[in-house]
Design a protein around this motif. Structure first.
Motif, PDB file in Angstrom:
ATOM      1  N   ARG A 188       0.823  -1.196   0.000  1.00  0.00           N
ATOM      2  CA  ARG A 188       0.000   0.000   0.000  1.00  0.00           C
ATOM      3  C   ARG A 188       0.866   1.258   0.000  1.00  0.00           C
ATOM      4  N   GLN A 189       1.976   1.203   0.681  1.00  0.00           N
ATOM      5  CA  GLN A 189       2.863   2.364   0.711  1.00  0.00           C
ATOM      6  C   GLN A 189       3.614   2.535  -0.629  1.00  0.00           C
ATOM      7  N   LEU A 190       3.761   1.435  -1.325  1.00  0.00           N
ATOM      8  CA  LEU A 190       4.499   1.470  -2.590  1.00  0.00           C
ATOM      9  C   LEU A 190       3.645   2.029  -3.725  1.00  0.00           C
ATOM     10  N   ILE A 191       2.367   1.869  -3.679  1.00  0.00           N
ATOM     11  CA  ILE A 191       1.476   2.291  -4.770  1.00  0.00           C
ATOM     12  C   ILE A 191       1.550   3.793  -5.016  1.00  0.00           C
ATOM     13  N   PRO A 192       1.439   4.654  -4.026  1.00  0.00           N
ATOM     14  CA  PRO A 192       1.532   6.080  -4.327  1.00  0.00           C
ATOM     15  C   PRO A 192       2.911   6.453  -4.907  1.00  0.00           C
ATOM     16  N   HIS A 193       3.902   5.774  -4.440  1.00  0.00           N
ATOM     17  CA  HIS A 193       5.235   6.047  -4.993  1.00  0.00           C
ATOM     18  C   HIS A 193       5.315   5.665  -6.475  1.00  0.00           C
ATOM     19  N   LEU A 194       4.690   4.547  -6.819  1.00  0.00           N
ATOM     20  CA  LEU A 194       4.681   4.142  -8.227  1.00  0.00           C
ATOM     21  C   LEU A 194       3.923   5.169  -9.066  1.00  0.00           C
ATOM     22  N   PHE A 205       6.210   8.007  -9.493  1.00  0.00           N
ATOM     23  CA  PHE A 205       7.433   7.686 -10.267  1.00  0.00           C
ATOM     24  C   PHE A 205       7.157   7.618 -11.768  1.00  0.00           C
ATOM     25  N   ILE A 206       6.045   7.034 -12.175  1.00  0.00           N
ATOM     26  CA  ILE A 206       5.753   6.844 -13.593  1.00  0.00           C
ATOM     27  C   ILE A 206       5.645   8.183 -14.315  1.00  0.00           C
ATOM     28  N   PRO A 207       4.873   9.170 -13.852  1.00  0.00           N
ATOM     29  CA  PRO A 207       4.847  10.460 -14.564  1.00  0.00           C
ATOM     30  C   PRO A 207       6.213  11.152 -14.520  1.00  0.00           C
ATOM     31  N   LEU A 208       6.874  10.986 -13.358  1.00  0.00           N
ATOM     32  CA  LEU A 208       8.205  11.590 -13.263  1.00  0.00           C
ATOM     33  C   LEU A 208       9.162  10.958 -14.290  1.00  0.00           C
ATOM     34  N   ALA A 209       9.114   9.649 -14.466  1.00  0.00           N
ATOM     35  CA  ALA A 209       9.962   8.960 -15.446  1.00  0.00           C
ATOM     36  C   ALA A 209       9.625   9.428 -16.858  1.00  0.00           C
ATOM     37  N   ILE A 210       8.328   9.576 -17.150  1.00  0.00           N
ATOM     38  CA  ILE A 210       7.928  10.038 -18.480  1.00  0.00           C
ATOM     39  C   ILE A 210       8.406  11.470 -18.689  1.00  0.00           C
ATOM     40  N   PHE A 211       8.228  12.288 -17.665  1.00  0.00           N
ATOM     41  CA  PHE A 211       8.665  13.683 -17.746  1.00  0.00           C
ATOM     42  C   PHE A 211      10.195  13.775 -17.946  1.00  0.00           C
ATOM     43  N   ILE A 212      10.931  13.006 -17.183  1.00  0.00           N
ATOM     44  CA  ILE A 212      12.395  13.019 -17.289  1.00  0.00           C
ATOM     45  C   ILE A 212      12.826  12.489 -18.661  1.00  0.00           C
ATOM     46  N   THR A 213      12.099  11.476 -19.171  1.00  0.00           N
ATOM     47  CA  THR A 213      12.438  10.922 -20.479  1.00  0.00           C
ATOM     48  C   THR A 213      12.330  11.992 -21.557  1.00  0.00           C
ATOM     49  N   PHE A 214      11.239  12.738 -21.564  1.00  0.00           N
ATOM     50  CA  PHE A 214      11.068  13.744 -22.603  1.00  0.00           C
ATOM     51  C   PHE A 214      11.950  14.976 -22.391  1.00  0.00           C
ATOM     52  N   ILE A 215      12.156  15.338 -21.135  1.00  0.00           N
ATOM     53  CA  ILE A 215      12.903  16.562 -20.872  1.00  0.00           C
ATOM     54  C   ILE A 215      14.416  16.310 -20.834  1.00  0.00           C
ATOM     55  N   LEU A 216      14.843  15.239 -20.184  1.00  0.00           N
ATOM     56  CA  LEU A 216      16.278  15.023 -20.039  1.00  0.00           C
ATOM     57  C   LEU A 216      16.861  14.015 -21.032  1.00  0.00           C
ATOM     58  N   TYR A 217      16.179  12.966 -21.325  1.00  0.00           N
ATOM     59  CA  TYR A 217      16.740  11.897 -22.160  1.00  0.00           C
ATOM     60  C   TYR A 217      17.044  12.392 -23.574  1.00  0.00           C
ATOM     61  N   LYS A 218      16.062  13.089 -24.166  1.00  0.00           N
ATOM     62  CA  LYS A 218      16.273  13.561 -25.535  1.00  0.00           C
ATOM     63  C   LYS A 218      17.450  14.551 -25.612  1.00  0.00           C
ATOM     64  N   PRO A 219      17.552  15.531 -24.709  1.00  0.00           N
ATOM     65  CA  PRO A 219      18.713  16.433 -24.798  1.00  0.00           C
ATOM     66  C   PRO A 219      20.049  15.696 -24.563  1.00  0.00           C
ATOM     67  N   VAL A 220      20.035  14.778 -23.628  1.00  0.00           N
ATOM     68  CA  VAL A 220      21.272  14.025 -23.380  1.00  0.00           C
ATOM     69  C   VAL A 220      21.609  13.171 -24.605  1.00  0.00           C
ATOM     70  N   ARG A 221      20.573  12.533 -25.174  1.00  0.00           N
ATOM     71  CA  ARG A 221      20.799  11.740 -26.379  1.00  0.00           C
ATOM     72  C   ARG A 221      21.294  12.630 -27.523  1.00  0.00           C
ATOM     73  N   ASN A 222      20.702  13.807 -27.685  1.00  0.00           N
ATOM     74  CA  ASN A 222      21.156  14.738 -28.719  1.00  0.00           C
ATOM     75  C   ASN A 222      22.602  15.188 -28.456  1.00  0.00           C
TER      76      ASN A 222
END
Length: 188
Positions: free
Chosen positions: A26-32, A35-52
């Motif tokens: 139950r404590q893990l669910i809110p964290h998940l 985490f998922i939107p944060l991972a998506i956000f980081i992917t679009f904001i940080l991953y693409k610039p780092v990859r570029n």
């Protein structure tokens, strides 16, 4: 989704999901859910610039490698041109040395021929001078013989001829003749 959450929340303690008890799950669910939107956000904001950035770096490295290859090729061409020029210079040097040797040989042969001509001319002059001197000496000897003969004849006529006197006069004439003949020959 709500049913899944209710199922997970109402799960029996005995029933374990992923070997976790219900409270931990139950404590893990809110964290998940965070985490998922944060991972998506980081992917679009940080991953693409780092990859570029990494792609740009890879392109820059490839460009530098191409430039290095071009520079190496250019250096090899320059080295080949330099070696060819060295060969050309060596060939030219050998041609110049051969020409200089030929010129020196021709000059030496010319000078030797001139010296030989001078020696031949000197030899001819010396032979002419010797012949003239010999002719002069012969003339002098003949004149001396004539003078001595005349003197002997005069002495013979003035004195009475006896064997002893004749022998003495002959010896004196021969001595004078020898002096006259060998004296000019000694001066040569």
């Amino acid at each position: 989704m709500n049913q899944f959450m209710l199922f997970l929340l109402n799960a029996n303690v005995e029933e374990r999901l992923f070997a976790m008890d219900a409270q931990t799950f139950r404590q893990l669910i809110p964290h998940l859910f965070n985490f998922i939107p944060l991972a998506i956000f980081i992917t679009f904001i940080l991953y693409k610039p780092v990859r570029n950035l990494l792609n740009e770096r890879a392109a820059r490295i490839a460009r530098d490698l191409d430039e290095a290859e071009t520079a190496r090729t250019s250096a090899n061409e320059l080295k080949a041109q330099y070696e060819q020029r060295l060969k050309d210079i060596e060939l030219e040097r050998s041609i110049i040395l051969d020409d200089a040797r030929k010129l020196a040989t021709e000059r030496r042969n010319r000078e030797i021929a001139e010296v030989k001509e001078e020696i031949a001319a000197m030899k001819t002059r010396a032979q002419l001078e010797i012949a003239a001197e010999l002719a002069y000496v012969k003339e002098q000897v003949e004149q001396s013989i004539v003078d001595i003969s005349t003197a002997m004849a005069g002495k013979l006529l003035t004195t009475t001829i006896n064997a002893k006197a004749h022998s003495r006069l002959f010896d004196e004439a021969m001595a004078e003749l020898e002096e006259t003949i060998f004296k000019p020959a000694a001066t040569l």
